[in-house]
Design a protein around this motif. Structure first.
Motif, PDB file in Angstrom:
ATOM      1  N   UNK A  58       7.150 -12.829  -1.264  1.00 22.07           N
ATOM      2  CA  UNK A  58       6.296 -11.652  -1.124  1.00 22.07           C
ATOM      3  C   UNK A  58       7.083 -10.411  -0.719  1.00 22.07           C
ATOM      4  N   UNK A  59       8.102 -10.602   0.116  1.00 24.07           N
ATOM      5  CA  UNK A  59       8.957  -9.480   0.484  1.00 24.07           C
ATOM      6  C   UNK A  59       9.898  -9.120  -0.661  1.00 24.07           C
ATOM      7  N   UNK A  60      10.386 -10.133  -1.364  1.00 28.00           N
ATOM      8  CA  UNK A  60      11.356  -9.885  -2.421  1.00 28.00           C
ATOM      9  C   UNK A  60      10.775  -9.031  -3.540  1.00 28.00           C
ATOM     10  N   UNK A  61       9.522  -9.317  -3.939  1.00 31.10           N
ATOM     11  CA  UNK A  61       8.925  -8.537  -5.027  1.00 31.10           C
ATOM     12  C   UNK A  61       8.724  -7.085  -4.605  1.00 31.10           C
ATOM     13  N   UNK A  62       8.425  -6.862  -3.335  1.00 38.40           N
ATOM     14  CA  UNK A  62       8.271  -5.488  -2.859  1.00 38.40           C
ATOM     15  C   UNK A  62       9.618  -4.774  -2.817  1.00 38.40           C
ATOM     16  N   UNK A  71      12.133  -5.431  -4.854  1.00 35.03           N
ATOM     17  CA  UNK A  71      12.444  -5.121  -6.243  1.00 35.03           C
ATOM     18  C   UNK A  71      11.665  -3.926  -6.750  1.00 35.03           C
ATOM     19  N   UNK A  72      10.379  -3.860  -6.387  1.00 36.89           N
ATOM     20  CA  UNK A  72       9.548  -2.741  -6.830  1.00 36.89           C
ATOM     21  C   UNK A  72      10.015  -1.431  -6.210  1.00 36.89           C
ATOM     22  N   UNK A  73      10.399  -1.464  -4.943  1.00 43.67           N
ATOM     23  CA  UNK A  73      10.894  -0.252  -4.286  1.00 43.67           C
ATOM     24  C   UNK A  73      12.179   0.234  -4.950  1.00 43.67           C
ATOM     25  N   UNK A  74      13.088  -0.690  -5.265  1.00 40.70           N
ATOM     26  CA  UNK A  74      14.325  -0.306  -5.951  1.00 40.70           C
ATOM     27  C   UNK A  74      14.019   0.293  -7.325  1.00 40.70           C
ATOM     28  N   UNK A  75      13.089  -0.318  -8.050  1.00 41.31           N
ATOM     29  CA  UNK A  75      12.747   0.189  -9.383  1.00 41.31           C
ATOM     30  C   UNK A  75      12.090   1.559  -9.294  1.00 41.31           C
ATOM     31  N   UNK A  76      11.241   1.749  -8.292  1.00 48.08           N
ATOM     32  CA  UNK A  76      10.571   3.033  -8.099  1.00 48.08           C
ATOM     33  C   UNK A  76      11.589   4.141  -7.853  1.00 48.08           C
ATOM     34  N   UNK A  77      12.621   3.835  -7.096  1.00 46.79           N
ATOM     35  CA  UNK A  77      13.670   4.827  -6.841  1.00 46.79           C
ATOM     36  C   UNK A  77      14.574   5.001  -8.057  1.00 46.79           C
ATOM     37  N   UNK A 127      10.951   5.272  -0.796  1.00 49.26           N
ATOM     38  CA  UNK A 127      12.075   5.127   0.132  1.00 49.26           C
ATOM     39  C   UNK A 127      11.603   4.605   1.484  1.00 49.26           C
ATOM     40  N   UNK A 128      10.461   5.119   1.956  1.00 44.12           N
ATOM     41  CA  UNK A 128       9.891   4.621   3.214  1.00 44.12           C
ATOM     42  C   UNK A 128       9.521   3.148   3.088  1.00 44.12           C
ATOM     43  N   UNK A 129       8.948   2.779   1.925  1.00 45.52           N
ATOM     44  CA  UNK A 129       8.596   1.378   1.708  1.00 45.52           C
ATOM     45  C   UNK A 129       9.810   0.476   1.740  1.00 45.52           C
ATOM     46  N   UNK A 130      10.893   0.912   1.085  1.00 43.28           N
ATOM     47  CA  UNK A 130      12.122   0.105   1.083  1.00 43.28           C
ATOM     48  C   UNK A 130      12.675  -0.059   2.489  1.00 43.28           C
ATOM     49  N   UNK A 131      12.626   1.002   3.278  1.00 40.79           N
ATOM     50  CA  UNK A 131      13.135   0.935   4.649  1.00 40.79           C
ATOM     51  C   UNK A 131      12.299   0.025   5.536  1.00 40.79           C
ATOM     52  N   UNK A 132      11.036  -0.202   5.156  1.00 40.23           N
ATOM     53  CA  UNK A 132      10.156  -1.060   5.953  1.00 40.23           C
ATOM     54  C   UNK A 132      10.338  -2.541   5.637  1.00 40.23           C
ATOM     55  N   UNK A 133      11.089  -2.849   4.598  1.00 41.41           N
ATOM     56  CA  UNK A 133      11.306  -4.243   4.190  1.00 41.41           C
ATOM     57  C   UNK A 133      12.469  -4.814   4.994  1.00 41.41           C
ATOM     58  N   UNK A 134      12.358  -6.039   5.515  1.00 38.84           N
ATOM     59  CA  UNK A 134      13.465  -6.633   6.271  1.00 38.84           C
ATOM     60  C   UNK A 134      14.779  -6.577   5.490  1.00 38.84           C
ATOM     61  N   UNK A 135      15.836  -6.170   6.176  1.00 39.36           N
ATOM     62  CA  UNK A 135      17.140  -6.006   5.528  1.00 39.36           C
ATOM     63  C   UNK A 135      17.901  -7.333   5.536  1.00 39.36           C
ATOM     64  N   UNK A 136      17.385  -8.274   4.772  1.00 37.22           N
ATOM     65  CA  UNK A 136      18.013  -9.592   4.654  1.00 37.22           C
ATOM     66  C   UNK A 136      18.203  -9.907   3.181  1.00 37.22           C
ATOM     67  N   UNK A 166       0.829  -1.203   0.000  1.00 37.26           N
ATOM     68  CA  UNK A 166       0.000   0.000   0.000  1.00 37.26           C
ATOM     69  C   UNK A 166       0.868   1.259   0.000  1.00 37.26           C
ATOM     70  N   UNK A 167       1.985   1.218   0.742  1.00 38.70           N
ATOM     71  CA  UNK A 167       2.877   2.371   0.794  1.00 38.70           C
ATOM     72  C   UNK A 167       3.534   2.620  -0.563  1.00 38.70           C
ATOM     73  N   UNK A 168       3.898   1.549  -1.250  1.00 37.95           N
ATOM     74  CA  UNK A 168       4.576   1.682  -2.535  1.00 37.95           C
ATOM     75  C   UNK A 168       3.648   2.190  -3.636  1.00 37.95           C
TER      76      UNK A 168
END
Length: 229
Positions: free
Chosen positions: A31-35, A37-43, A16-25, A7-9
């Motif tokens: 489901x986390x991986x696609x988000x 990838x989408x956050x990186x592409x959005x930036x 950037x907020x969405x990317x920061x909310x994703x576990x840093x692993x 929803x944030x993305x």
């Protein structure tokens, strides 16, 4: 929850907020991986870099996703990568879509005021949803209940199991006249669903002394209604 990050993305200014909310692993569930990838592409499409990270996640996800939000995120990621391949030097500022179909649908299954579609003012009304694609508690912050798109009763309680959510609210008091029948709408962000003529508020002066103000006998099972905008 991944659903709330999706929803944030949807708002490009918050990628950037969405990317920061994703576990840093490095190794994440699909489901986390696609988000991620989408956050990186959005930036990246805004000139901040990260296309190679978005492409790596996209390539690793083929056939691994389910759920309407994550399939929609995968499709959006693929379209951003295709745009970049066609226009490798271009940066643009994405904008939030003002229309289009929702990625996911939900439905009102029933409106029940103590075993009836009729209630006295102040009675507890139970609203059951199914096909809910959002984290239930986010309904308090990102959603609302509307009666005839006018009154907005506060959510009293939330219960959920799987994709089913039960919400309670109090029947409105102080109406100009009785009885009054209302369409009941649940709005979540830009998606809303309406059950027409689903709740009738009775005259409080007519309540039998032997009946507590929690509804009358009877049952309403409202059919599932298509998403309306």
């Amino acid at each position: 929850m991944p659903e709330s990050v999706y929803d944030e993305l949807r708002t490009p200014e918050r990628c950037s907020d969405g990317l920061n909310a994703i576990p840093q692993e490095e190794s994440l569930p699909p489901n986390w991986m696609v988000l991620r990838g989408l956050a990186h592409a959005c930036l990246a499409i805004q000139g901040f870099g990260g296309w190679h990270l978005a492409a790596e996640d996209y390539a690793a996800l083929t056939g691994r996703l389910n759920g309407c939000k994550f399939l929609a995120a995968y499709d959006a990621l693929g379209r951003l990568l295709a745009f970049h391949r066609a226009h490798p030097g271009v940066t643009v500022r994405p904008r939030t879509s003002d229309g289009g179909a929702a990625a996911c649908d939900f439905a009102i299954e029933s409106v029940d005021a103590g075993g009836s579609s009729q209630a006295y003012p102040g009675a507890t009304v139970r609203l059951e949803l199914h096909g809910a694609f959002f984290y239930p508690t986010s309904l308090r912050t990102n959603g609302e209940i509307l009666l005839d798109h006018d009154l907005s009763p506060a959510i009293q309680t939330l219960e959920w199991s799987g994709d089913r959510i039960t919400v309670t609210f109090l029947a409105p008091e102080g109406l100009d006249s009785y009885p009054q029948t209302f369409d009941v709408t649940v709005r979540y962000m830009k998606t809303e669903i309406t059950a027409p003529d689903a709740l009738t508020i009775l005259d409080p002066a007519s309540v039998p002394q032997t009946l507590a103000p929690s509804g009358l006998a009877g049952t309403l099972k409202a059919p599932a209604f298509a998403v309306a905008r």
